[in-house]
Design an enzyme around this catalytic site. Structure first.
Site, PDB file in Angstrom:
ATOM      1  N   ASP A  81       0.812  -1.223   0.000  1.00  0.00           N
ATOM      2  CA  ASP A  81       0.000   0.000   0.000  1.00  0.00           C
ATOM      3  C   ASP A  81       0.847   1.275   0.000  1.00  0.00           C
ATOM      4  O   ASP A  81       0.296   2.379   0.041  1.00  0.00           O
ATOM      5  CB  ASP A  81      -0.932   0.023   1.218  1.00  0.00           C
ATOM      6  N   ARG A 106       0.286  -1.605   7.576  1.00  0.00           N
ATOM      7  CA  ARG A 106       0.881  -0.406   6.982  1.00  0.00           C
ATOM      8  C   ARG A 106       1.819   0.330   7.943  1.00  0.00           C
ATOM      9  O   ARG A 106       2.373   1.387   7.581  1.00  0.00           O
ATOM     10  CB  ARG A 106      -0.227   0.557   6.496  1.00  0.00           C
ATOM     11  N   ARG A 152     -10.207   5.753  10.309  1.00  0.00           N
ATOM     12  CA  ARG A 152      -8.744   5.666  10.418  1.00  0.00           C
ATOM     13  C   ARG A 152      -8.177   6.686  11.418  1.00  0.00           C
ATOM     14  O   ARG A 152      -7.886   6.344  12.539  1.00  0.00           O
ATOM     15  CB  ARG A 152      -8.109   5.852   9.040  1.00  0.00           C
ATOM     16  N   HIS A 181     -11.470   7.171   4.175  1.00  0.00           N
ATOM     17  CA  HIS A 181     -10.539   8.296   4.320  1.00  0.00           C
ATOM     18  C   HIS A 181     -11.260   9.543   3.815  1.00  0.00           C
ATOM     19  O   HIS A 181     -12.025   9.463   2.836  1.00  0.00           O
ATOM     20  CB  HIS A 181      -9.294   8.123   3.432  1.00  0.00           C
ATOM     21  N   CYS A 275      -4.948   9.511  -3.654  1.00  0.00           N
ATOM     22  CA  CYS A 275      -4.239   8.585  -2.768  1.00  0.00           C
ATOM     23  C   CYS A 275      -2.783   8.402  -3.196  1.00  0.00           C
ATOM     24  O   CYS A 275      -1.912   8.160  -2.374  1.00  0.00           O
ATOM     25  CB  CYS A 275      -4.910   7.221  -2.772  1.00  0.00           C
TER      26      CYS A 275
HETATM   27  N1  ARG Z   1      -5.308   0.052   0.789  1.00  0.00           N
HETATM   28  C1  ARG Z   1      -5.098   1.343   1.343  1.00  0.00           C
HETATM   29  C2  ARG Z   1      -5.745   1.432   2.716  1.00  0.00           C
HETATM   30  O1  ARG Z   1      -6.818   0.908   2.880  1.00  0.00           O
HETATM   31  C3  ARG Z   1      -5.607   2.402   0.438  1.00  0.00           C
HETATM   32  C4  ARG Z   1      -5.257   3.778   0.867  1.00  0.00           C
HETATM   33  C5  ARG Z   1      -5.840   4.816  -0.016  1.00  0.00           C
HETATM   34  N2  ARG Z   1      -5.290   6.082   0.275  1.00  0.00           N
HETATM   35  C6  ARG Z   1      -5.985   7.202   0.460  1.00  0.00           C
HETATM   36  N3  ARG Z   1      -5.340   8.332   0.572  1.00  0.00           N
HETATM   37  N4  ARG Z   1      -7.275   7.183   0.594  1.00  0.00           N
HETATM   38  O2  ARG Z   1      -5.218   1.993   3.635  1.00  0.00           O
END
Ligand code: ARG
Length: 284
Positions: A81, A106, A152, A181, A275
């Site tokens: 990611d 991550r 998040r 997000h 992203c």
């Molecule tokens: N797979 C990543 C996650 O779920 C995707 C992140 C996408 N990034 C963003 N800026 N929205 O964390």
């Protein structure tokens, strides 16, 4: 009561001016969907890694052609990611707030991005104590930091950001897991102009957005679902997924120049244009 404001008439909107930007990106060398931390990620669904790189290269090329500077951070194996560079940090006026990820998968990306900034001459780099996923959840307007929470970044992470940057921060509650997000539900178009998808926010946060941005471009479900709000604007050109045709039309009506791109493979990880793009803002 007279309306607060009406949508600008394109014929009377002064032509939009692009400001050169400096972006940080990460080539999707090790991109794959091997775990699932958002509803878009299905490890059973095949990803074409070569196509992912080719599509990402087109985006990078486009930024260069638009006159922007693009820096690259080296991709690391085991961090699929990491291509979503927007999550790596938040940078305002040369001050760098590092990221702390909610998901263990991550976690190692946070220090990797902080290291990049230290190695590139940034001296004011804060390693955060609380969860924040960088520009995934922090979007900077002319006056504020708009900050997403609910999935998040944490409220404590919001407070930490406001304290570090000394800039008023508006917390917004995200309620739909598909828009986990803030940058999947809202995009900054110019100083204090935004576009967003109202249904992604709690009723209170929706009211806050209406109050702050009464003339905002509103995205419907069809445009939001194809990640139309995961867009990058330089004040004139708005780079967004090409499937977001309704949004592109609205943007044209406001004097912007929408540019559609296809990032089908990176979409399988739950991300698109924004992203992949960390706005370091100051060209140097
Ligand atoms: N797979 C990543 C996650 O779920 C995707 C992140 C996408 N990034 C963003 N800026 N929205 O964390």
């Amino acid at each position: 009561m007279p309306p607060l404001a009406t949508a600008p008439d394109p014929d009377r909107t002064p032509s939009r001016r692009a400001r050169p930007r400096r972006y940080l990106m990460c080539r999707p060398t090790y991109f794959e969907v091997s775990y699932s931390i958002n509803p878009w990620m299905d490890p059973a669904k095949p990803v074409d890694p070569e196509l992912a790189v080719a599509q990402w290269e087109q985006l990078r090329r486009l930024y260069l052609d638009l006159g922007h500077q693009v820096d690259l951070i080296e991709s690391l194996p085991g961090l699929p990611d990491m291509v979503y560079a927007a999550n790596g940090a938040t940078v305002i006026d040369g001050k760098v707030l590092g990221a702390r990820f909610r998901n263990q998968e991550r976690a190692a990306e946070g220090p990797a991005y902080q290291e990049w900034f230290r190695a590139h001459g940034y001296t004011d780099v804060l390693e955060p104590r609380h969860v924040n996923e960088g520009e995934g959840d922090f979007l900077v307007t002319g006056s504020w930091i708009l900050a997403g929470t609910g999935f998040r970044s944490s409220p404590q992470g919001h407070a930490e950001a406001q304290e570090f940057f000394g800039r008023p921060l508006i917390s917004l509650e995200l309620v739909d897991p598909r828009y986990y997000h803030l940058d999947t539900a809202l995009a900054v178009l110019d100083d204090d102009e935004v576009m967003y998808h109202p249904a992604a926010f709690s009723p209170g946060s929706r009211a806050v957005l209406e109050r702050l941005f009464p003339t905002a471009v509103l995205a419907d479900e069809a445009d939001a679902e194809v990640f139309g709000l995961n867009a990058v604007s330089d004040g004139r050109h708005v780079v967004l997924p090409q499937a977001a045709v309704g949004l592109a039309e609205q943007l044209r009506g406001r004097g912007f120049e929408p540019i559609g791109v296809d990032l089908s493979e990176l979409l399988k990880g739950g991300g698109s244009v924004k992203c992949c793009t960390l706005d370091v803002r100051d060209p140097r």
